[in-house]
Design an enzyme around this catalytic site. Structure first.
Site, PDB file in Angstrom:
ATOM      1  N   SER A   1       0.856  -1.178   0.000  1.00 57.11           N
ATOM      2  CA  SER A   1       0.000   0.000   0.000  1.00 57.11           C
ATOM      3  C   SER A   1       0.894   1.231   0.000  1.00 57.11           C
ATOM      4  O   SER A   1       2.055   1.173   0.438  1.00 57.11           O
ATOM      5  CB  SER A   1      -0.896   0.002   1.245  1.00 57.11           C
ATOM      6  OG  SER A   1      -1.522   1.264   1.430  1.00 57.11           O
TER       7      SER A   1
ATOM      8  N   TYR B   1      -2.309   0.719  10.693  1.00 53.46           N
ATOM      9  CA  TYR B   1      -2.198   0.189   9.334  1.00 53.46           C
ATOM     10  C   TYR B   1      -0.868   0.581   8.696  1.00 53.46           C
ATOM     11  O   TYR B   1      -0.192  -0.250   8.080  1.00 53.46           O
ATOM     12  CB  TYR B   1      -3.364   0.692   8.489  1.00 53.46           C
ATOM     13  CG  TYR B   1      -3.403   0.126   7.093  1.00 53.46           C
ATOM     14  CD1 TYR B   1      -3.481  -1.247   6.878  1.00 53.46           C
ATOM     15  CD2 TYR B   1      -3.380   0.960   5.976  1.00 53.46           C
ATOM     16  CE1 TYR B   1      -3.522  -1.777   5.596  1.00 53.46           C
ATOM     17  CE2 TYR B   1      -3.434   0.445   4.691  1.00 53.46           C
ATOM     18  CZ  TYR B   1      -3.503  -0.923   4.503  1.00 53.46           C
ATOM     19  OH  TYR B   1      -3.539  -1.438   3.228  1.00 53.46           O
TER      20      TYR B   1
END
Length: 251
Positions: A136, A149
């Site tokens: 990501s 995250y």
């Protein structure tokens, strides 16, 4: 012999799209995920070029079973797509949920470690192995509310980079794709514990966010280059997203 590709998190979203795309590229795809019913539907759709394996990447025995199933197939394992992952919550560090942070680390980091360890010997033995890890843009950019995250994705990126160094001189490519805003059916919905309106708000006003097929297309491109070509990192965002904190939203 036919090339085999293993895709984790294949029951929906990017994983399912990647399984479909790699089957069209001529791979026999092993679709691995926890939800067996979803996998069976996917394999039925793809046809004989796919095998479903129920697998929880946070469980050692489940990952060992995945490796056993792959070893029993008629073909050569040449591709692993570490796609399984996810986010939970958007709490600031001051009130962060330890359980959510633990889950994100277990899935994104330790899950990637387990599956890679289990399948690496076969990938190396093939003489033309490739590992694609779906990370990501959170792997290199932090943002408010994203501590858990981004920490997990930073750690996953460190794992991938370290593995590339350790496999230098061996016939296994180590690659990474880091998407920005990708609208799938479940990622944001899972992040916000099923709150559909909150999940939808992430994409409010964003013209054409990326979709799962966009990422699957990139995975296929990276995996099908001549084997001497190693795409270390591919960062992909929608046109509307200039950076993690800069998103054009139409009114």
């Amino acid at each position: 012999m036919q090339n085999i590709a293993v895709i984790t998190g294949a029951s929906s979203g990017i994983g399912a799209a990647t399984a479909r795309r790699l089957a069209r590229e001529g791979f026999h795809v092993v679709a691995a995920a926890r939800r067996a019913d979803r996998l069976e539907e996917l394999v039925k759709e793809i046809g004989p070029a796919a095998t479903a394996v129920e697998c929880d990447i946070t469980d050692d025995a489940s990952v060992a079973n995945l490796a056993t199933v792959v070893a029993g197939l008629d073909g050569v394992l040449t591709l692993l797509v570490n796609n399984a992952g996810g986010a939970r919550g958007l709490d600031p560090v001051a009130t962060g949920s330890v359980d959510d942070w633990q889950w994100m680390y277990d899935v994104n980091v330790l899950g990637t470690l387990r599956v890679t360890k289990a399948l690496l010997p076969a990938l190396e033995q093939s003489g033309r192995g490739t590992i694609v890890t779906v990370g990501s843009t959170a792997a290199f950019t932090v943002y408010e509310g994203g501590g858990g995250y981004t920490a997990a994705k930073h750690a996953q990126e460190a794992l991938v980079g370290t593995l590339r160094l350790e496999l230098s001189g061996k016939p296994v490519r180590v690659t990474e794709i880091d998407p920005g805003m990708v609208r799938t059916d479940e990622f944001s919905l899972n992040r916000f514990a099923g709150d559909q309106s909150r999940a939808d708000s992430i994409y409010d006003g964003v013209k054409e966010p990326l979709v799962a097929d966009d990422i699957a297309d990139c995975v296929a491109f990276m995996a099908t280059r001549p084997h001497h070509v190693n795409i270390d990192k591919l960062v992909i965002r929608p046109l509307a997203q200039a950076a993690q904190h800069k998103v054009h939203r139409e009114k």
